[in-house]
Design an enzyme around this catalytic site. Structure first.
Site, PDB file in Angstrom:
ATOM      1  N   SER A  62       0.819  -1.216   0.000  1.00  0.00           N
ATOM      2  CA  SER A  62       0.000   0.000   0.000  1.00  0.00           C
ATOM      3  C   SER A  62       0.851   1.264   0.000  1.00  0.00           C
ATOM      4  O   SER A  62       0.383   2.317  -0.428  1.00  0.00           O
ATOM      5  CB  SER A  62      -0.921   0.007   1.220  1.00  0.00           C
ATOM      6  OG  SER A  62      -1.830  -1.058   1.110  1.00  0.00           O
ATOM      7  N   THR A 106      -1.357   4.453   3.458  1.00  0.00           N
ATOM      8  CA  THR A 106      -2.047   5.184   2.392  1.00  0.00           C
ATOM      9  C   THR A 106      -2.112   6.696   2.670  1.00  0.00           C
ATOM     10  O   THR A 106      -1.615   7.481   1.855  1.00  0.00           O
ATOM     11  CB  THR A 106      -3.444   4.582   2.134  1.00  0.00           C
ATOM     12  OG1 THR A 106      -3.303   3.177   1.952  1.00  0.00           O
ATOM     13  CG2 THR A 106      -4.096   5.191   0.909  1.00  0.00           C
ATOM     14  N   GLU A 113     -10.062   7.222   2.335  1.00  0.00           N
ATOM     15  CA  GLU A 113      -9.676   5.799   2.212  1.00  0.00           C
ATOM     16  C   GLU A 113     -10.578   4.870   3.020  1.00  0.00           C
ATOM     17  O   GLU A 113     -10.772   5.075   4.224  1.00  0.00           O
ATOM     18  CB  GLU A 113      -8.224   5.584   2.670  1.00  0.00           C
ATOM     19  CG  GLU A 113      -7.764   4.144   2.355  1.00  0.00           C
ATOM     20  CD  GLU A 113      -6.521   3.703   3.121  1.00  0.00           C
ATOM     21  OE1 GLU A 113      -6.188   4.306   4.152  1.00  0.00           O
ATOM     22  OE2 GLU A 113      -5.905   2.718   2.690  1.00  0.00           O
TER      23      GLU A 113
HETATM   24 ZN    ZN Z   1      -2.495  -5.042   2.630  1.00  0.00          ZN
HETATM   25 MG    MG Z   2      -4.265   1.751   3.278  1.00  0.00          MG
END
Ligand code: ZN
Ligand code: MG
Length: 372
Positions: free
Chosen positions: A86, A140, A257
């Site tokens: 990620s 993220t 997210e």
């Molecule tokens: Zn993952």
């Molecule tokens: Mg993430």
């Protein structure tokens, strides 16, 4: 050859021909101009099979996914591996460059910081925000604001929130700011810069009129799962979008997210996955509701990579199927990209994940800035 000046005159003559249909009048208004705002929604670990399961669980014909007219696919591989993590996945969206797995906002060859789209738009006067169902320091969100080559350096990631005046953050991770091994209290530093800091999931005591930046910490570390009662993501998406329009006349960039879709997939936990997919469905609906009434907002929804290698095998007619998991890790499946609003058409096709960064700049109509 026709003289140069005659050609426009001839075109004008034919354009005035009354037998020609006025195609311009039937074109959708939203497609004719560029967006002022971008909402980028990332379902971590979400590819086509996860969206399929989400559609079946929500009810065919009624899920948000079927409302998108522009759909593409991105290739998620990282700089050094076929299967991305990620960190590299989000850095590709944030900086437009492939990097190694685990790298947050730093890119090859020397792993120096790249300027993220959030940072660059902040410098250009846009309002910026992030709304997530993980902590502020998780890979993220971190990849849009921080620059470290090891994603586990959570305190260093929290430090970087002091370097970019992001207008608002909603999510977990308060402890990485004020309960740290080095005893620093970053919340005091943020307050000195004018931030309103709150804990919980209520939006009541926040400067939603746009008078101040804020951070709403929903948890000390990671927030609970959707099936354990977490519910703030859809509400926050709508409230924050509205707030950001008041923070800058120029426009805004918001990253949202659905962080725990990935965690449910790593755990091969279908109950968890279902609750996260339905929560993300409601979150995307909230973004579309805002975009529909606002009229100047481009909404992009995608995942950073597939996770769980899930298959949806036949079961019965009531859609009470169980996904079959082929791994507890990520996979290399293509990831769908859904777009709505002005310039959505840029997102057709199959392209590298890094293209999402360039397409966002192109949509805004801002000259490409060097991201290093
Ligand atoms: Zn993952
Ligand atoms: Mg993430």
């Amino acid at each position: 050859m026709l003289p140069r000046l005659l050609l426009p005159a001839l075109l004008l003559f034919f354009a005035c021909d009354t037998n020609r249909p006025l195609v311009e009048s039937s074109a959708p208004v939203t497609m004719a101009k560029k967006p002022k705002n971008i909402i980028l929604l990332i379902g971590d670990g979400m590819a086509a099979a996860q969206v399929s399961a989400g559609i079946y669980w929500h009810g065919i014909g009624s899920s948000v996914w079927e409302r998108f007219e522009v759909i593409g696919f991105h290739k998620s591989h990282s700089f050094n591996e076929r299967v991305t993590d990620s960190a590299a996945g989000a850095t590709a969206f944030a900086c437009g460059q492939k990097t190694k797995n685990s790298a947050i906002g730093v890119v090859p060859p020397d792993y120096q910081p790249c300027t993220t789209i959030l940072e660059a738009l902040d410098k250009q006067g846009f309002a910026t925000g992030m709304v997530v169902s993980c902590s502020a320091t998780h890979a993220t969100p971190a990849s849009f604001i921080a620059h470290v080559d090891i994603r586990a350096y959570t305190e260093a990631i929290a430090d970087d929130y002091l370097k970019t005046p992001i207008d608002c953050f909603v999510g977990g991770g308060r402890g990485y700011f004020d309960d740290r091994p080095d005893k620093k209290n970053l919340l005091d530093s943020l307050r000195e810069r004018g931030y309103v800091i709150r804990t919980g999931t209520s939006f009541n005591r926040l400067p939603l009129n746009g008078s101040a930046p804020f951070m709403l910490f929903t948890d000390e570390r990671e927030p609970p799962s959707a099936f354990a009662g977490r519910y703030y993501l859809p509400v926050a998406t709508e409230k924050v979008s509205d707030y950001l329009t008041k923070r800058s006349k120029k426009g805004f960039f918001l990253m949202v997210e659905g962080s725990q879709i990935d965690w449910a997939l790593h755990a091969n936990d279908t109950r968890w996955l279902k609750s996260e997919m339905l929560d993300f469905d409601a979150t995307v609906s909230a973004a579309l509701r805002f975009a529909e009434s606002n009229g100047e907002t481009l909404v992009i929804v995608t995942g950073d990579h597939e996770c769980g290698g899930i298959g949806l095998n036949g079961d019965n007619l009531r859609w009470q199927f169980d996904p079959v998991y082929t791994t507890r890790l990520h996979s290399a499946a293509l990831v769908p990209v859904y777009a709505y609003g002005p310039k959505a058409e840029l997102f057709y096709g199959i392209y590298e994940n890094t293209e999402i960064y360039y397409k966002m700049w192109e949509a805004l109509g801002i000259e490409q800035v060097e991201s290093k």
